[in-house]
Design an enzyme around this catalytic site. Sequence first.
Site, short mmCIF file in Angstrom:
data_model
loop_
_atom_site.label_atom_id
_atom_site.label_comp_id
_atom_site.label_asym_id
_atom_site.label_seq_id
_atom_site.Cartn_x
_atom_site.Cartn_y
_atom_site.Cartn_z
N ASP A 81 79.03 10.62 -18.32
CA ASP A 81 78.06 11.73 -19.35
C ASP A 81 76.94 11.12 -20.18
O ASP A 81 76.92 9.86 -20.45
CB ASP A 81 79.31 12.08 -20.41
CG ASP A 81 78.90 13.04 -21.34
OD1 ASP A 81 78.23 14.00 -20.93
OD2 ASP A 81 79.33 13.06 -22.33
N ASP A 103 70.72 12.46 -18.98
CA ASP A 103 70.25 13.24 -20.01
C ASP A 103 68.74 12.69 -20.45
O ASP A 103 68.46 11.68 -21.04
CB ASP A 103 70.97 12.78 -21.30
CG ASP A 103 70.80 13.34 -22.61
OD1 ASP A 103 70.03 14.33 -22.51
OD2 ASP A 103 71.72 13.32 -23.58
#
Length: 275
Positions: A81, A103
Site C-alpha cells: 500500500d 502512489d
Amino acid sequence: MTLMPVSELITTARPGGLGAFNVITLEHAEAIAGAAESAKLPVMLQLSENTVNYHGSIAPIALACLRIAADSTAAIAVHLDHATSFDLVRAAVDLGIRSVMYDGSTLDYTANVATTAEVARWCHDHGVFVEAELGEVGGKDGAHAPGVRTDPDEAVEFVATTGVDALAVAVGSSHAMHTRTAELDNDLISRLAAKVPVPLVLHGSSGVPDEGLRAAVEHGMTKINIATRLNVLATEAIRATLAGSSDLSDPRKYLKPARAAVQSEVEHLLHLLAA
C-alpha cells in the site's frame, strides 16, 4: 488455501465491498486473517511503505503476512500500500506479493501518469495487480486532502493512459482520522463508478461511519481501506490492560486483548461491507 488473486477476491466479495486492512505488527495480520476465517469472507492484508520503513525492510513482515495468508482457510491476498518507490514495488513482487498500490498522487498530473504507467507495465509483465491514486499537486495527503475531489473525466483518462487495474479516488474521506465523521459524496461515487472501467478504492475509510461505508459500496465503491480505526482500538485495549496491572511486563498479556479487539472490529466491518 493458496493466495487468491485480487481480481478473484473482488469477484468473490461482490456485490459487497472488499475489506482491505493495514498490518503493522504480526498481531494485526493474525487478527485480520482470524476475522476473515470467522466471517467466511475475503480480505486483503495491506503493508504500507511507512510500515516497511518502521520495520527497516519489507521481507520479515511481508513473508509473515504471506505465510499467514497461505495457511488460512479464508480467501486472502497480500497488498503493498502507498508505495512511492519503484524499488519497493520490485522488492515486494520478488517476495511473492501480487498486488501493489503505486502512489504518485503528490506528483503533478503528467508525472503521475508517466510514472504510474511505467510501474503498471512492469507489474503486468510480472502478473501483478496495480492500484494507483489520482491526487492533488503537492498535497501532503494526496487526493485525500480536505476539499479535494476526483474528476470523473480525468479519472477515465488516467486509467486509460496508465493501464492500472484499480483507482483510489477522493470523495470526501481523509487519511488518519480518529473520529468517524467524514461525509462522502455518494453522487460523485456513482458518477465515477459509471464512467471508470476499473474498481474504485476508498482510502481513509477509518473516518467514515458504518452507514457511510455501506452507502459507499452501494453507490459503486469496491475496495475499502481501513487502518487507523484498528490502531485506535488496539491501543485502547492495551491502555485498559496496562491500567489494570501496574507491574505487567509480558507483552503477550497486553497484545492478546489488542489482537482480539482488532479481530472483532474487522469481523464486524467485513459483515458490514458484505451486507
